[in-house]
Design a protein around this motif. Sequence first.
Motif, PDB file in Angstrom:
ATOM      1  N   PHE A  26       0.819  -1.209   0.000  1.00 23.19           N
ATOM      2  CA  PHE A  26       0.000   0.000   0.000  1.00 23.19           C
ATOM      3  C   PHE A  26       0.854   1.261   0.000  1.00 23.19           C
ATOM      4  O   PHE A  26       0.592   2.207  -0.743  1.00 23.19           O
ATOM      5  CB  PHE A  26      -0.937   0.016   1.209  1.00 23.19           C
ATOM      6  N   ASN A  27       1.891   1.281   0.832  1.00 17.32           N
ATOM      7  CA  ASN A  27       2.676   2.508   0.997  1.00 17.32           C
ATOM      8  C   ASN A  27       3.772   2.700  -0.037  1.00 17.32           C
ATOM      9  O   ASN A  27       4.130   3.841  -0.352  1.00 17.32           O
ATOM     10  CB  ASN A  27       3.288   2.536   2.402  1.00 17.32           C
ATOM     11  N   ALA A 102      -8.726  11.272   4.394  1.00 13.63           N
ATOM     12  CA  ALA A 102      -7.559  11.898   5.023  1.00 13.63           C
ATOM     13  C   ALA A 102      -6.488  10.877   5.397  1.00 13.63           C
ATOM     14  O   ALA A 102      -5.288  11.124   5.240  1.00 13.63           O
ATOM     15  CB  ALA A 102      -7.983  12.684   6.260  1.00 13.63           C
ATOM     16  N   THR A 103      -6.914   9.699   5.850  1.00  8.99           N
ATOM     17  CA  THR A 103      -5.940   8.704   6.312  1.00  8.99           C
ATOM     18  C   THR A 103      -5.243   8.005   5.159  1.00  8.99           C
ATOM     19  O   THR A 103      -4.181   7.410   5.346  1.00  8.99           O
ATOM     20  CB  THR A 103      -6.626   7.647   7.194  1.00  8.99           C
ATOM     21  N   THR A 104      -5.842   8.028   3.957  1.00 14.64           N
ATOM     22  CA  THR A 104      -5.218   7.380   2.806  1.00 14.64           C
ATOM     23  C   THR A 104      -4.753   8.381   1.756  1.00 14.64           C
ATOM     24  O   THR A 104      -4.391   7.998   0.648  1.00 14.64           O
ATOM     25  CB  THR A 104      -6.201   6.388   2.150  1.00 14.64           C
ATOM     26  N   GLY A 108      -3.752   7.137  -1.702  1.00 14.03           N
ATOM     27  CA  GLY A 108      -4.966   7.005  -2.473  1.00 14.03           C
ATOM     28  C   GLY A 108      -5.502   5.580  -2.484  1.00 14.03           C
ATOM     29  O   GLY A 108      -5.261   4.792  -1.583  1.00 14.03           O
ATOM     30  N   CYS A 109      -6.209   5.234  -3.546  1.00  6.27           N
ATOM     31  CA  CYS A 109      -6.873   3.938  -3.653  1.00  6.27           C
ATOM     32  C   CYS A 109      -5.866   2.835  -4.000  1.00  6.27           C
ATOM     33  O   CYS A 109      -5.130   2.962  -4.981  1.00  6.27           O
ATOM     34  CB  CYS A 109      -7.954   4.012  -4.720  1.00  6.27           C
ATOM     35  N   PRO A 110      -5.827   1.753  -3.230  1.00  9.10           N
ATOM     36  CA  PRO A 110      -4.875   0.674  -3.531  1.00  9.10           C
ATOM     37  C   PRO A 110      -5.145   0.012  -4.875  1.00  9.10           C
ATOM     38  O   PRO A 110      -4.223  -0.479  -5.522  1.00  9.10           O
ATOM     39  CB  PRO A 110      -5.072  -0.312  -2.371  1.00  9.10           C
ATOM     40  N   SER A 169      -8.373  13.076  -6.161  1.00  8.16           N
ATOM     41  CA  SER A 169      -8.232  14.508  -5.871  1.00  8.16           C
ATOM     42  C   SER A 169      -7.613  14.750  -4.503  1.00  8.16           C
ATOM     43  O   SER A 169      -6.849  15.695  -4.318  1.00  8.16           O
ATOM     44  CB  SER A 169      -9.606  15.191  -5.956  1.00  8.16           C
ATOM     45  N   THR A 170      -7.940  13.893  -3.545  1.00 10.71           N
ATOM     46  CA  THR A 170      -7.326  14.020  -2.224  1.00 10.71           C
ATOM     47  C   THR A 170      -5.856  13.646  -2.290  1.00 10.71           C
ATOM     48  O   THR A 170      -5.002  14.291  -1.671  1.00 10.71           O
ATOM     49  CB  THR A 170      -8.046  13.107  -1.210  1.00 10.71           C
TER      50      THR A 170
END
Length: 210
Positions: A26-27, A102-104, A108-110, A169-170
């Motif tokens: 993920f990261n 906010a937490t991802t 963003g999306c995995p 967008s986030t």
Amino acid sequence: MDMREGRIMRLPPRERILDAAEDLFFNLGIRRVTVEDVATKAETTKAAVYRHFGSKENLIAEWIRIVTAQYAAILDDLEKTYPGDPRAQLYGWAKHIADTLATTSHRGCPFINSIAELPDPNDPVRLLIEAHKKRQAQRVAVLCEGAGIPDPEAAAVEISFMLEGAQISTQNNSIPNAGQHVMRIISEILDRADRGKKKGSLKVLAKRAG
């Protein structure tokens, strides 16, 4: 050692490997992370990773299956929390995305990130993601129909585009307060059901009067 690392060490080897892989994939992305990276974080060996999963590709696929199951479970939980109320389920689904933006935001999306690293349209992992997204869109369409939203298929497309776009967008910091916009838009979509009912009632009254 932080709390997460302590939790990893309390898990059986296979679960430790999956937990480490989830964090790294993920990261950092699925291509950048090596089997050795996963083994090191899980405090095990490369041989153990291969013994449990056979290959890195199988490990990635298992991670994707876990993530898709987690997303499906959110809708399952909403169905249990709001039985027979598709409108509340749709609102809860959007709120979950809005609350977790906010937490991802740093990644963003995995699913979007993973597909970007899988150029082959026939890659098994990519096909898993595509199948999940189709099931999710179909499920949202069913909820839109149950909520009485006019043209539920189109509404489901709109909701899917909106939620996917909010995550991107986030991630790129292009739209401030994306979560607030998500909730405003989903409320407007759901309000169409009320307007549709009102319009239908007026047609019935007009027909009776005529």
